[in-house]
Design an enzyme around this catalytic site. Structure first.
Site, short mmCIF file in Angstrom:
data_model
loop_
_atom_site.label_atom_id
_atom_site.label_comp_id
_atom_site.label_asym_id
_atom_site.label_seq_id
_atom_site.Cartn_x
_atom_site.Cartn_y
_atom_site.Cartn_z
N LYS A 89 0.78 -1.42 0.06
CA LYS A 89 0.09 -0.08 0.07
C LYS A 89 0.83 1.20 -0.12
O LYS A 89 0.32 2.37 -0.21
CB LYS A 89 -1.04 0.08 1.34
CG LYS A 89 -1.86 -1.25 1.42
CD LYS A 89 -2.54 -1.21 2.72
CE LYS A 89 -2.27 -2.60 3.31
NZ LYS A 89 -2.66 -2.70 4.63
N GLU A 105 7.33 2.89 -6.43
CA GLU A 105 7.64 2.20 -5.03
C GLU A 105 7.74 3.46 -4.05
O GLU A 105 8.13 4.48 -4.36
CB GLU A 105 8.78 1.28 -5.10
CG GLU A 105 9.09 0.76 -3.62
CD GLU A 105 7.89 -0.04 -2.89
OE1 GLU A 105 6.95 0.37 -2.72
OE2 GLU A 105 8.18 -1.27 -2.51
N ASP A 106 7.57 3.24 -2.78
CA ASP A 106 7.67 4.28 -1.73
C ASP A 106 9.14 4.56 -1.25
O ASP A 106 9.60 5.59 -1.26
CB ASP A 106 6.62 3.85 -0.57
CG ASP A 106 6.81 2.52 0.08
OD1 ASP A 106 7.47 1.76 -0.28
OD2 ASP A 106 6.13 2.31 1.12
N ASP A 165 14.92 -0.36 -0.14
CA ASP A 165 15.60 -0.66 1.01
C ASP A 165 16.67 -1.94 0.69
O ASP A 165 17.88 -1.62 0.01
CB ASP A 165 14.51 -0.90 2.04
CG ASP A 165 15.13 -1.17 3.42
OD1 ASP A 165 16.56 -0.69 3.74
OD2 ASP A 165 14.93 -1.90 4.37
N LYS A 192 17.24 3.98 0.25
CA LYS A 192 18.40 3.61 1.33
C LYS A 192 19.56 2.84 0.91
O LYS A 192 19.46 1.65 1.16
CB LYS A 192 17.56 2.75 2.55
CG LYS A 192 17.10 3.67 3.71
CD LYS A 192 16.64 2.66 4.80
CE LYS A 192 15.05 2.77 5.16
NZ LYS A 192 14.83 2.13 6.11
N PHE A 204 14.57 4.53 9.99
CA PHE A 204 13.45 3.92 9.45
C PHE A 204 12.46 5.19 9.50
O PHE A 204 12.35 5.89 10.32
CB PHE A 204 12.96 2.85 10.62
CG PHE A 204 11.67 2.18 10.15
CD1 PHE A 204 11.83 1.04 9.48
CD2 PHE A 204 10.34 2.56 10.33
CE1 PHE A 204 10.74 0.14 8.82
CE2 PHE A 204 9.34 1.76 9.79
CZ PHE A 204 9.57 0.83 8.93
N VAL A 205 11.75 5.29 8.50
CA VAL A 205 10.95 6.57 7.94
C VAL A 205 9.38 5.95 8.06
O VAL A 205 9.20 4.91 7.75
CB VAL A 205 11.29 7.15 6.95
CG1 VAL A 205 12.57 7.91 7.00
CG2 VAL A 205 11.31 6.25 5.69
N ASP A 208 4.45 3.01 6.26
CA ASP A 208 4.02 2.63 7.63
C ASP A 208 5.06 1.86 8.50
O ASP A 208 6.23 1.57 8.15
CB ASP A 208 2.81 1.46 7.43
CG ASP A 208 3.32 0.24 7.14
OD1 ASP A 208 4.17 0.20 6.21
OD2 ASP A 208 2.96 -0.83 7.79
N ARG A 238 0.78 5.99 7.91
CA ARG A 238 0.81 6.14 6.59
C ARG A 238 0.18 7.53 6.06
O ARG A 238 0.72 7.98 5.12
CB ARG A 238 -0.15 5.30 5.75
CG ARG A 238 0.79 3.75 5.84
CD ARG A 238 -0.15 2.88 4.91
NE ARG A 238 -0.03 1.33 5.16
CZ ARG A 238 0.85 0.49 4.72
NH1 ARG A 238 1.83 1.33 3.84
NH2 ARG A 238 1.08 -0.51 4.84
P1 IMP Z 1 12.92 -3.65 0.34
O1 IMP Z 1 12.33 -5.34 -0.17
O2 IMP Z 1 13.79 -4.14 1.62
O3 IMP Z 1 13.53 -3.25 -0.58
O4 IMP Z 1 11.84 -3.09 0.97
C1 IMP Z 1 10.99 -2.51 0.44
C2 IMP Z 1 9.83 -2.31 1.60
O5 IMP Z 1 10.05 -2.38 2.81
C3 IMP Z 1 9.24 -1.07 1.09
O6 IMP Z 1 8.10 -1.14 0.17
C4 IMP Z 1 8.50 -0.54 2.35
O7 IMP Z 1 7.35 -1.04 2.71
C5 IMP Z 1 9.37 -1.31 3.51
N1 IMP Z 1 10.16 -0.59 4.05
C6 IMP Z 1 11.62 -0.54 4.03
N2 IMP Z 1 12.32 0.57 4.69
C7 IMP Z 1 11.11 1.15 5.43
C8 IMP Z 1 11.26 2.34 6.11
O8 IMP Z 1 12.07 2.96 6.44
N3 IMP Z 1 10.01 2.68 6.45
C9 IMP Z 1 8.56 2.15 6.30
N4 IMP Z 1 8.62 1.07 5.47
C10 IMP Z 1 10.15 0.35 4.84
MG MG Z 2 5.57 -1.43 1.91
#
Ligand code: IMP
Ligand code: MG
Length: 181
Positions: free
Chosen positions: A45, A101-102, A105, A133, A154-155, A161, A167
């Site tokens: 979301k 994507e938001d 990470d 990140k 962590f944001v 969220d 959110r």
């Molecule tokens: P990845 O698969 O580790 O790249 O993570 C992607 C997902 O992890 C994002 O779509 C977020 O939902 C969640 N995420 C990663 N870092 C944060 C953060 O700092 N705050 C909130 N959600 C995060």
């Molecule tokens: Mg997410």
């Protein structure tokens, strides 16, 4: 019981900073795809807020679609395994696709989605993430459009969220590591 509104959390980006950056990204993407149209694919979301703003910053035609993934974990760290829980509604074969994507990470979510969408043979596939990140990457992956590169914090807010909270904050705020569940 007190309801946490997030107002006490430190601000990383204000509404104004976010709005300005989204406008810039919209102009850049519109320039890159001039005369073409785009399918915006948001990752539910968290990306819904950014997608809604980015779409209105574009001067080219764009349609919306959404996918959802579960990453087996609710806290500040995900477990790594990614599973598709909502697929695209419309085929993307031959289309220009922008995966929205938001936050990027570890890269696990977007690498998984990228591979999955490429199987459908889009004409092009690019990635736009509002936050990046880079220090946290497990899967090597670069986004084509990045709003802001952030340190290892962590944001929350602007769609993002912590256990489904925060959110709807219009700013991006920092959640301290000792934040209670
Ligand atoms: P990845 O698969 O580790 O790249 O993570 C992607 C997902 O992890 C994002 O779509 C977020 O939902 C969640 N995420 C990663 N870092 C944060 C953060 O700092 N705050 C909130 N959600 C995060
Ligand atoms: Mg997410």
């Amino acid at each position: 019981m007190a309801i946490a509104t997030g107002q006490a959390l430190e601000i990383l980006y204000t509404r104004e900073q976010i709005a300005r950056r989204v406008e810039e990204l919209g102009s850049e993407i519109s320039r890159d795809f001039r005369g073409e149209s785009l399918v915006l694919v948001g990752v539910l979301k968290g990306a819904a807020t950014f997608l809604a703003d980015l779409a209105r910053a574009l001067t080219i035609n764009a349609t919306f679609d959404f996918v959802a993934v579960s990453s087996y974990g609710r806290g500040q760290r995900s477990s790594g395994a990614v599973k598709l829980i909502k697929d695209l509604d419309q085929p993307i074969e031959g289309k220009n696709v922008l995966l929205v994507e938001d936050i990027l990470d570890s890269g696990l979510t977007l690498s998984y989605l990228r591979k999955l969408l490429l199987q459908q043979k889009p004409r092009s596939l690019r990635i736009a993430t509002f936050l990046d990140k880079p220090s946290h990457r497990i899967e090597p992956l670069d986004a084509d459009y990045v709003g802001f590169s952030v340190p290892n914090v962590f944001v929350v807010g602007y769609g993002m969220d912590y256990a489904e909270q925060y959110r709807n904050l219009p700013e991006i705020r920092i959640l301290p590591p000792d934040h209670p569940e």
